[in-house]
Scaffold this motif. Structure first.
Motif, PDB file in Angstrom:
ATOM      1  N   GLY A 191     -31.616 -18.090  20.561  1.00 13.56           N
ATOM      2  CA  GLY A 191     -31.671 -18.785  19.286  1.00 13.56           C
ATOM      3  C   GLY A 191     -32.880 -19.670  19.085  1.00 13.56           C
ATOM      4  N   PHE A 192     -33.909 -19.531  19.933  1.00 12.36           N
ATOM      5  CA  PHE A 192     -35.098 -20.375  19.836  1.00 12.36           C
ATOM      6  C   PHE A 192     -36.322 -19.539  19.461  1.00 12.36           C
ATOM      7  N   GLY A 193     -37.312 -20.218  18.879  1.00 13.93           N
ATOM      8  CA  GLY A 193     -38.607 -19.594  18.641  1.00 13.93           C
ATOM      9  C   GLY A 193     -38.554 -18.487  17.612  1.00 13.93           C
ATOM     10  N   GLN A 194     -39.383 -17.464  17.822  1.00 13.19           N
ATOM     11  CA  GLN A 194     -39.549 -16.411  16.830  1.00 13.19           C
ATOM     12  C   GLN A 194     -39.592 -15.051  17.507  1.00 13.19           C
ATOM     13  N   LEU A 203     -36.051   5.987  28.361  1.00 11.53           N
ATOM     14  CA  LEU A 203     -34.616   5.967  28.645  1.00 11.53           C
ATOM     15  C   LEU A 203     -33.787   5.472  27.462  1.00 11.53           C
ATOM     16  N   ALA A 204     -34.079   4.285  26.948  1.00 11.12           N
ATOM     17  CA  ALA A 204     -33.191   3.650  25.970  1.00 11.12           C
ATOM     18  C   ALA A 204     -33.967   3.060  24.809  1.00 11.12           C
ATOM     19  N   ASP A 205     -33.337   3.061  23.653  1.00 13.10           N
ATOM     20  CA  ASP A 205     -33.886   2.339  22.510  1.00 13.10           C
ATOM     21  C   ASP A 205     -34.048   0.863  22.866  1.00 13.10           C
ATOM     22  N   GLU A 206     -35.156   0.279  22.397  1.00 18.08           N
ATOM     23  CA  GLU A 206     -35.381  -1.141  22.625  1.00 18.08           C
ATOM     24  C   GLU A 206     -35.016  -1.914  21.365  1.00 18.08           C
ATOM     25  N   GLY A 207     -33.755  -1.807  20.981  1.00 15.47           N
ATOM     26  CA  GLY A 207     -33.265  -2.502  19.800  1.00 15.47           C
ATOM     27  C   GLY A 207     -32.657  -3.835  20.193  1.00 15.47           C
ATOM     28  N   VAL A 208     -33.241  -4.912  19.721  1.00  9.09           N
ATOM     29  CA  VAL A 208     -32.783  -6.249  20.103  1.00  9.09           C
ATOM     30  C   VAL A 208     -31.756  -6.756  19.090  1.00  9.09           C
ATOM     31  N   LYS A 209     -30.801  -7.510  19.578  1.00  6.36           N
ATOM     32  CA  LYS A 209     -29.826  -8.147  18.689  1.00  6.36           C
ATOM     33  C   LYS A 209     -30.473  -9.361  18.054  1.00  6.36           C
ATOM     34  N   ARG A 210     -30.659  -9.322  16.751  1.00  5.43           N
ATOM     35  CA  ARG A 210     -31.329 -10.398  16.040  1.00  5.43           C
ATOM     36  C   ARG A 210     -30.323 -11.506  15.728  1.00  5.43           C
ATOM     37  N   VAL A 211     -30.290 -12.502  16.602  1.00  4.89           N
ATOM     38  CA  VAL A 211     -29.369 -13.623  16.385  1.00  4.89           C
ATOM     39  C   VAL A 211     -29.766 -14.430  15.158  1.00  4.89           C
ATOM     40  N   GLU A 249     -30.541 -12.879  12.362  1.00  7.51           N
ATOM     41  CA  GLU A 249     -30.250 -12.004  11.225  1.00  7.51           C
ATOM     42  C   GLU A 249     -28.860 -11.403  11.356  1.00  7.51           C
ATOM     43  N   ASP A 250     -27.897 -12.266  11.605  1.00  8.33           N
ATOM     44  CA  ASP A 250     -26.483 -11.877  11.662  1.00  8.33           C
ATOM     45  C   ASP A 250     -26.190 -10.832  12.724  1.00  8.33           C
TER      46      ASP A 250
END
Length: 948
Positions: free
Chosen positions: A67-70, A505-513, A515-516
């Motif tokens: 939850g910090f930074g950008q 191997l895997a998608d690098e999809g980050v959970k955008r805390v 953006e809900d």
């Protein structure tokens, strides 16, 4: 109360070390060991979210996920060391900790497994040492004289997300992956006796020879020696020796030989343990440590191949990021082992650590479970400057040098190598492992990325060993398994190719805390995985698993006279087939009209594998009983020596006589108008147009089922093709069209609609001329079923071809089918499915954004029947046409439409389905299976419909 807390803390600390002697290395974690047990520290972020105030953060972690930074993706600022707009917040950490009083007199180091990026450290207000630059490497400080023993201590750490060093930014932070910040791997104190073993570098070869270079923390004039004991996996001592430390020096070497050791390979990950004891002249132990290792030899034979323990191996590999959506680069031991098991589940034997060293736990998992590892120094198009690179290469190699799984060192990626660093790796590695330039030609390896099928053949004509460190670049449902069969057949058979590494191997999809909690793949940048961000398995996962299965069953079909003998190829490098077992089953399937029926096992058995040596072929005799008329299919499952399923094959029993009985009952009646013919029987009615000959309306039990407008011809080719298949040089816009498909217009003219009675059946025939569609003969049977026999013709080159009907997609609920599944197929990705009864609910995931698999829509192979459940009722289709595909609408591409834009095909029966491209190469560049079809003459088909 405070005294009680302090007492409890000291008690727990004492308990932790009760398991170790004061002669061993003691570890006290100041952070958690990983994401699953992270510890709260005080934290201040200078910019972005939750900045400008002191709060708490879990360590280790990437601060963006906390939850910090950008959040920021690296490639946006490609090639710019200090660009405007870059997120460059800093994180300030504080943490109080206690050090046991018993550590007084020991040598204590403060160790950071990794921190992103520039890191400055203070202990009790004193600077611990120089600033560390470089995000993915273990570094440490001697804090012996800075600590307060038996008391509280204060650790202060300042981490700059962006480095002050241009080379570090270009190597690590201007790449095609997420830029994170923070102390993202563990922090701990390491306590050793004052006279100690600093590090050890091993070299244990397949002939049983064992050598170790041992370095002390400091030099001494005392007479010291090093006792070495080798233990096997059961803890049994197999060898020991004593080596004197050089007089006045800080090093010694160990040399011994173990007779007939169990060797390490990816198939046989046999591990030993070396215990080292530093002893004084009186035999008193000063310090003890141990290293796990394996006996194995790496040999690169020029213009030939890579040999492990004297055996030429084929590399079935994948690139892998350290990543999870919720925690970014911060993992834990369980997650690292999970990744290795996932890779091995696909029958892979190698992994490239793109584009930085992984957690120590990952290497341990590869040692233990068996994977060949390419360990990579950071560098993605940009590279480290020499002074920093020298330090970081040392940090990487000295940490991981003793892992038997490490086969290659990699000096950066795609020209992200600094050639002045090539010699640094062997300074610290007595095994002298090969050093690779991924996408370059170096050390006897040609590793060029993403060559077309034909270009790959050309690269194999070069004298160097061909081993692409990236190929068949994934994107959404493309790449990976699509085209792999063609590539692999070419690669495994060529004398100078040893395999390669798929991307990724895997998608690098980050959970955008911020953006809900949505999963952000940065459009198509991070959506390259064989599995999704949470390891959701895409179709290619199983294609790879089958193609790279080390046991191959070569039977392509079997009939009712099958004798239970299977033809096998052993594609293992070290394992005999007799170490595997096989489970066979004779099964029967429900009919299309049996809503709740399941696959029934009629007979089954298990048999030990035949004696077939690695790289050889032979037969497996199952001694299964003869196939009766009740047997619809045969399953065979190969299980490895560890009890893991390698693959399950299935074969429909061919040649079974299925006598179609005439349906008894009242013949259908019909009414004609100027525009249509309507046939009525039982509780069904069917309306056919006199304008175009197509089925226009279905009524079942008084309710409309909106299945209509067919059969009508559908044909399409890739829009950049000329009518002669090849790239259309006459079209200036052709290049922009290679991801779209253009329909052929059927010029057929409807001729007539005829109706006749034939026994108990009513036969309605639509006739056409001068085009593709020729006839559609409908037989309305007394039980209300509807039989379609159709004929069309086509002459020319085509990527998609067949007949189609319409049904509104918004009313579709689920499908159940007997055929290959559960995943859809493409023309160049037919492997990875098995013949059985499958079902799934309607879904419509957006590639790269949602990750529901298997996908509902697409093309399905070898279908005997398919039931489509809708809001209006059930549409049951029985297919009696061999070698066709049932199409359920058309696959959906990502929002950017980078793979395909296919014509609307509704519910279709297709003789030709399209191939799918990868992120780099269009379909015409990825092998024979991906090419369009030249078609000439008539095609016929037969379908049976039931509506309810």
């Amino acid at each position: 109360m405070r005294k009680a807390v302090v007492f409890l803390s000291l008690f727990l600390t004492s308990f932790l070390y009760a398991q170790k002697t004061d002669k061993e290395t003691l570890i006290q974690y100041l952070s958690g060991k990983g994401a699953d047990d992270a510890v709260a520290w005080d934290f201040y972020c200078t910019d972005g979210r939750n900045s400008g105030k002191w709060s708490k953060i879990m360590v280790p972690s990437c601060w963006e996920t906390q939850g910090f930074g950008q959040f920021q993706y690296g490639i946006t600022f490609y090639g710019k060391p200090f660009p405007d707009g870059i997120a460059k917040e800093q994180g300030q950490y504080k943490h109080e900790f206690e050090v046991p009083a018993s550590w007084r007199g020991k040598s204590v180091r403060l160790v950071f497994e990794a921190s992103m990026t520039d890191t400055e450290v203070k202990v009790n207000g004193r600077k611990a040492g120089e600033k560390h630059q470089g995000a993915f490497y273990r570094f440490s400080y001697d804090v012996t004289d800075m600590l307060k023993y038996g008391k509280k201590n204060l650790l202060e750490v300042t981490v700059k997300k962006e480095s002050e060093n241009a080379g570090v930014n270009l190597a690590e932070r201007r790449a095609d992956y997420w830029n994170f910040g923070g102390i993202f791997r563990p922090v701990f104190l390491e306590a050793k006796p004052a006279m100690n073993i600093k590090r050890i570098a091993l070299d244990a070869k397949a002939d049983g020879s064992f050598k170790a270079s041992c370095y002390l923390g400091n030099a001494t004039s005392d007479k010291l020696s090093l006792k070495t004991v080798i233990l096997d996996a059961a803890g049994k001592k197999v060898k020991e020796t004593v080596s004197p430390v050089k007089d006045g020096g800080d090093w010694t070497t160990v040399s011994l030989n173990v007779a007939s050791p169990k060797l390490w390979s990816a198939e046989t990950p046999n591990l030993y343990k070396a215990q080292f004891s530093l002893v004084d002249k009186d035999g008193v132990i000063l310090h003890q440590t141990e290293e796990k290792f394996g006996f194995r030899t790496i040999e690169v034979r020029e213009s030939d191949g890579l040999y492990i323990n004297g055996v030429r191996v084929n590399i079935r590999g994948v690139n892998r990021h350290s990543f999870r959506p919720e925690t970014g680069r911060t993992l834990d031991r369980a997650k690292n082992y999970e990744d290795v098991r996932l890779i091995k589940e696909m029958n892979m034997n190698a992994v490239r650590l793109s584009h930085y060293p992984a957690d120590p736990d990952f290497y341990e998992a590869c040692d233990e479970l068996g994977l060949y590892v390419m360990s990579e120094l950071g560098g993605w198009h940009g590279h480290y400057e020499t002074p920093e690179g020298v330090k970081l290469a040392e940090e990487m190699v000295t940490r991981d040098v003793n892992h038997p799984s490490v086969i290659w060192w990699s000096n950066g990626n795609e020209k992200g190598w600094n050639t002045e660093l090539d010699g640094e790796f062997h300074k610290w590695d007595p095994q002298l492992r090969p050093v690779i330039h991924p996408q370059g030609n170096f050390s006897g390896f040609e590793t060029m990325h993403y060559r077309s099928y034909g270009e790959s053949q050309e690269y194999m004509r070069l004298p160097q060993i061909f081993m692409p460190t990236e190929f068949l670049h994934g994107l959404y449902d493309g790449g990976h398994g699509a085209g792999l069969y063609d590539y692999w057949e070419m690669m495994r058979k060529h004398p100078r190719c040893i395999g390669g590494f798929l991307w990724v191997l895997a998608d690098e999809g980050v959970k955008r805390v911020d953006e809900d909690g949505r999963i952000d793949n940065q459009g198509n940048f991070g959506a390259d995985g064989i599995v999704g961000p949470h390891h959701e398995k895409e179709g290619s996962f199983f294609t790879i698993k089958q193609i790279w299965c080390p046991v191959q069953v070569m039977n392509t079909s079997l009939d009712k006279n099958f004798d239970g003998v299977f033809q096998l190829e052993n594609r293992y490098d070290f394992t005999n087939i007799n170490e595997c077992k096989f489970v066979w089953k004779q099964v029967a399937f429900p009919s299309a009209l049996d809503d709740k029926g399941t696959t029934v096992v009629l007979k089954q058995g298990e048999v030990k594998g035949t004696d077939i040596a690695p790289h050889a072929a032979g037969v497996l005799k199952t001694n299964m009983p003869s196939l009766t008329d009740k047997v619809d299919a045969v399953f065979l499952t190969a299980i490895d020596k560890n009890g893991k399923e390698l693959w399950r094959w299935s074969w429909k029993v061919e040649g079974k006589t299925q006598k179609e009985e005439a349906k008894s009952g009242k013949i259908a009646s019909y009414k004609e108008t100027d525009n249509a013919v309507t046939a009525t029987v039982a509780d069904k009615s069917y309306t056919f147009s006199k304008k175009d000959g197509q089925l226009k309306e279905v009524i079942s039990n008084g309710k409309k089922i909106s299945f209509a407008n067919g059969p009508r011809f559908i044909g399409a080719r890739r829009a950049d093709r000329s009518l002669d298949q090849f790239y259309n040089h006459d079209d200036p816009n052709a290049k922009s069209l290679d991801r779209t498909y253009k329909e052929f217009n059927d010029a057929a003219v409807f001729e007539k609609l005829t109706v006749k009675e034939q026994g108990n059946d009513l036969v309605i025939t639509a006739s056409y001329k001068l085009g593709n569609m020729e006839t559609a003969q409908w037989t309305v049977r007394p039980d209300g079923s509807l039989v379609l026999n159709y004929t069309y013709n086509f002459n020319g080159v085509v990527d998609l071809m067949g007949v189609r009907f319409d049904y509104p997609e918004d009313q579709m609920q689920s499908k159940r089918w007997l055929g290959n599944g559960p995943y859809r197929v493409w023309q160049n990705r037919l492997h990875g499915t098995t013949y059985d009864v499958w079902e799934n609910k309607y879904n419509d995931p957006i590639p790269g954004e949602s990750f529901t698999y298997p996908e509902f829509k697409g093309y399905f192979a070898n279908c005997s029947w398919m039931n489509l459940t809708t809001t209006e009722g059930v549409i049951s289709i029985t297919n009696e046409t061999p070698n066709v595909y049932l199409g359920v609408y058309q696959p959906r591409d990502g929002r950017d439409a980078l793979l395909y834009t296919l014509p609307q095909s509704g519910i279709s029966v297709l003789d030709v389905i399209p191939a799918v491209r990868n992120k780099v190469n269009a379909t015409d560049l990825i092998g024979p299976s991906s090419q369009p079809k030249w078609v000439s003459g008539q095609k016929t088909g037969k379908l049976i419909f039931n509506f309810k």
